[in-house]
Design a protein around this motif. Structure first.
Motif, mmCIF file in Angstrom:
data_model
loop_
_atom_site.group_PDB
_atom_site.id
_atom_site.type_symbol
_atom_site.label_atom_id
_atom_site.label_comp_id
_atom_site.label_asym_id
_atom_site.label_seq_id
_atom_site.Cartn_x
_atom_site.Cartn_y
_atom_site.Cartn_z
ATOM 1 N N VAL A 227 0.863 -1.180 0.000
ATOM 2 C CA VAL A 227 0.000 0.000 0.000
ATOM 3 C C VAL A 227 0.900 1.231 0.000
ATOM 4 C CG1 VAL A 227 -1.826 1.267 1.175
ATOM 5 C CG2 VAL A 227 -1.779 -1.240 1.300
ATOM 6 N N VAL A 228 0.830 2.001 -1.065
ATOM 7 C CA VAL A 228 1.611 3.229 -1.183
ATOM 8 C C VAL A 228 0.701 4.390 -0.785
ATOM 9 C CG1 VAL A 228 3.083 4.647 -2.660
ATOM 10 C CG2 VAL A 228 2.879 2.184 -3.090
ATOM 11 N N PHE A 229 1.072 5.081 0.290
ATOM 12 C CA PHE A 229 0.228 6.124 0.861
ATOM 13 C C PHE A 229 0.373 7.445 0.110
ATOM 14 C CE2 PHE A 229 -0.439 3.190 4.084
ATOM 15 C CZ PHE A 229 -1.156 3.685 5.171
ATOM 16 N N PRO A 230 -0.717 8.175 -0.048
ATOM 17 C CA PRO A 230 -0.601 9.558 -0.514
ATOM 18 C C PRO A 230 0.054 10.410 0.567
ATOM 19 C CG PRO A 230 -2.858 9.091 0.189
ATOM 20 C CD PRO A 230 -2.117 7.784 0.254
ATOM 21 N N ALA A 231 0.655 11.496 0.168
ATOM 22 C CA ALA A 231 1.286 12.389 1.137
ATOM 23 C C ALA A 231 0.229 13.063 2.002
ATOM 24 C CB ALA A 231 2.117 13.448 0.419
ATOM 25 N N PHE A 232 0.488 13.121 3.310
ATOM 26 C CA PHE A 232 -0.413 13.849 4.200
ATOM 27 C C PHE A 232 -0.373 15.343 3.881
ATOM 28 C CE2 PHE A 232 -1.551 16.013 8.142
ATOM 29 C CZ PHE A 232 -2.719 15.345 8.483
ATOM 30 N N ASN A 233 0.805 15.835 3.533
ATOM 31 C CA ASN A 233 0.976 17.254 3.239
ATOM 32 C C ASN A 233 0.642 17.517 1.775
ATOM 33 O OD1 ASN A 233 2.040 19.894 2.713
ATOM 34 N ND2 ASN A 233 3.354 19.692 4.502
ATOM 35 N N GLU A 234 -0.421 18.274 1.555
ATOM 36 C CA GLU A 234 -0.883 18.519 0.183
ATOM 37 C C GLU A 234 0.030 19.456 -0.587
ATOM 38 O OE1 GLU A 234 -2.484 21.919 2.567
ATOM 39 O OE2 GLU A 234 -2.155 19.767 2.877
ATOM 40 N N ARG A 235 1.006 20.074 0.091
ATOM 41 C CA ARG A 235 1.922 20.991 -0.578
ATOM 42 C C ARG A 235 3.226 20.334 -1.009
ATOM 43 N NH1 ARG A 235 1.340 26.521 3.191
ATOM 44 N NH2 ARG A 235 -0.331 27.444 1.932
ATOM 45 N N SER A 236 3.342 19.040 -0.818
ATOM 46 C CA SER A 236 4.637 18.375 -1.022
ATOM 47 C C SER A 236 4.826 17.811 -2.424
ATOM 48 C CB SER A 236 4.819 17.254 0.002
ATOM 49 O OG SER A 236 3.793 16.296 -0.114
ATOM 50 N N GLY A 237 3.885 18.054 -3.342
ATOM 51 C CA GLY A 237 4.051 17.542 -4.698
ATOM 52 C C GLY A 237 3.975 16.030 -4.736
ATOM 53 N N GLY A 238 4.406 15.434 -5.846
ATOM 54 C CA GLY A 238 4.360 13.985 -5.914
ATOM 55 C C GLY A 238 4.649 13.426 -7.289
ATOM 56 N N THR A 239 4.524 12.108 -7.397
ATOM 57 C CA THR A 239 4.731 11.378 -8.641
ATOM 58 C C THR A 239 3.396 11.211 -9.350
ATOM 59 O OG1 THR A 239 6.571 10.124 -7.675
ATOM 60 C CG2 THR A 239 5.542 9.205 -9.642
ATOM 61 N N TRP A 240 3.289 11.726 -10.570
ATOM 62 C CA TRP A 240 2.078 11.526 -11.372
ATOM 63 C C TRP A 240 2.168 10.129 -11.982
ATOM 64 C CZ3 TRP A 240 1.278 16.687 -14.566
ATOM 65 C CH2 TRP A 240 1.088 17.742 -13.666
ATOM 66 N N VAL A 241 1.498 9.180 -11.370
ATOM 67 C CA VAL A 241 1.715 7.781 -11.738
ATOM 68 C C VAL A 241 1.112 7.426 -13.086
ATOM 69 C CG1 VAL A 241 1.854 7.081 -9.313
ATOM 70 C CG2 VAL A 241 -0.351 6.978 -10.494
ATOM 71 N N ASN A 242 0.225 8.249 -13.608
ATOM 72 C CA ASN A 242 -0.422 7.931 -14.890
ATOM 73 C C ASN A 242 0.028 8.852 -16.016
ATOM 74 O OD1 ASN A 242 -1.733 10.176 -13.791
ATOM 75 N ND2 ASN A 242 -3.670 9.708 -14.816
ATOM 76 N N VAL A 243 1.187 9.478 -15.856
ATOM 77 C CA VAL A 243 1.719 10.363 -16.888
ATOM 78 C C VAL A 243 3.030 9.794 -17.402
ATOM 79 C CG1 VAL A 243 2.612 12.675 -17.364
ATOM 80 C CG2 VAL A 243 0.613 12.390 -15.880
#
Length: 276
Positions: A227-243
């Motif tokens: 289970v890969v969790f989303p970041a709790f902090n909405e300002r931390s950016g992330g990996t667009w897994v479907n791009v």
């Protein structure tokens, strides 16, 4: 999102958090709090944002109460600064850790942004090293097999290093670091980005650095879920897994997750993360 058959790891609807039933304890799990991120953005990128430190602390405390959790487990990157915390970031961490530990124990799985956190707050938080570990070992999860081998429970890691192969003894493994997001387009060409969960069976041979020296064959027929969790902090950016062209951050992804589904925070199943 469906729960694992052996161990219940249930997302909290509309929140980047989940609850794990550990037998003797009920744990609230979150990843990538990145306390002090506004300070980091100011110095790293020259971006000035109002601090949301109070909101982060209050929401974590509310989630502990709402889920009736006995413990908070942070799956790495409690802090944002990649150094010993100081200044405003340290003040935010002090306030957050005090607020949580006044209610329940706090366990930190060390992430790449947590240098110095365990030392700075020694005695106030429990720490699991960067390679991860089985929560059941420390917190009363499942018992031993007939041969004395520990089996089952919840494995945890941050995800920035190769994991301890012992995590393959878990029923389900929870991680952060990746900050998975999906970019969704509407019929008229607009788009939005939302935080997402990823979940699927692990390929044991791809999950450990040197599978030739690790017992991955015994788990090949019944591998744990990841289970890969989303970041709790909405300002931390992330990996667009479907791009296309987006690189994963964890050294074992995406190979260790050959097939997995993506879910939005509200529980909407998007199907295979590779085909969203």
């Amino acid at each position: 999102m469906p729960a694992d058959a052996g161990v219940a790891v249930e997302p909290v609807v509309d929140e980047p958090a989940a609850v794990a039933d550990l037998g003797s304890e009920r744990a609230l799990l979150v990843a990538d709090v990145h306390a002090g991120i506004e300070v980091g953005l100011r110095y790293e990128r020259g971006v000035e944002l109002d601090s949301r430190a109070d909101d982060r602390r209050e929401r974590l405390c509310e989630l502990v109460a709402e889920t009736d959790a006995d413990r908070l487990v942070v799956l790495g990157d409690l802090a944002h600064r990649i150094a010993a915390p100081e200044g405003d970031e340290r003040e935010e961490l002090e306030s957050l850790i005090r607020a949580i530990t006044d209610r329940v124990p706090l366990t930190l799985v060390e992430g790449n942004h947590d240098a110095g956190v365990s030392e700075t707050f020694a005695g106030r938080i429990d720490v699991i090293g960067p390679g991860g570990g089985l929560l059941g070992d420390a917190l009363g999860g499942k018992g031993d097999d007939a041969d004395g081998t520990r089996r089952g429970g919840v494995g945890v890691l941050h995800g920035h290093t190769w994991p301890d192969p012992a995590l393959l003894d878990a029923d389900v493994i929870c991680m952060g670091h990746e900050h998975p997001q999906v970019r969704l387009e509407d019929a008229v060409g607009g788009s939005r980005v939302e935080r997402a969960w990823l979940r699927g069976e692990i390929d044991p041979a791809a999950f450990v650095e040197d599978s030739t020296n690790a017992d991955t064959t015994s788990r090949s027929a019944d591998p744990p879920e990841l289970v890969v969790f989303p970041a709790f902090n909405e300002r931390s950016g992330g990996t667009w897994v479907n791009v296309d062209g987006q690189s994963f951050l964890a050294p074992f992804l995406p190979n260790a997750l050959p097939a997995g589904d993506a879910y939005l925070l509200d529980g909407t199943r998007l199907g295979s993360f590779r085909g969203v």
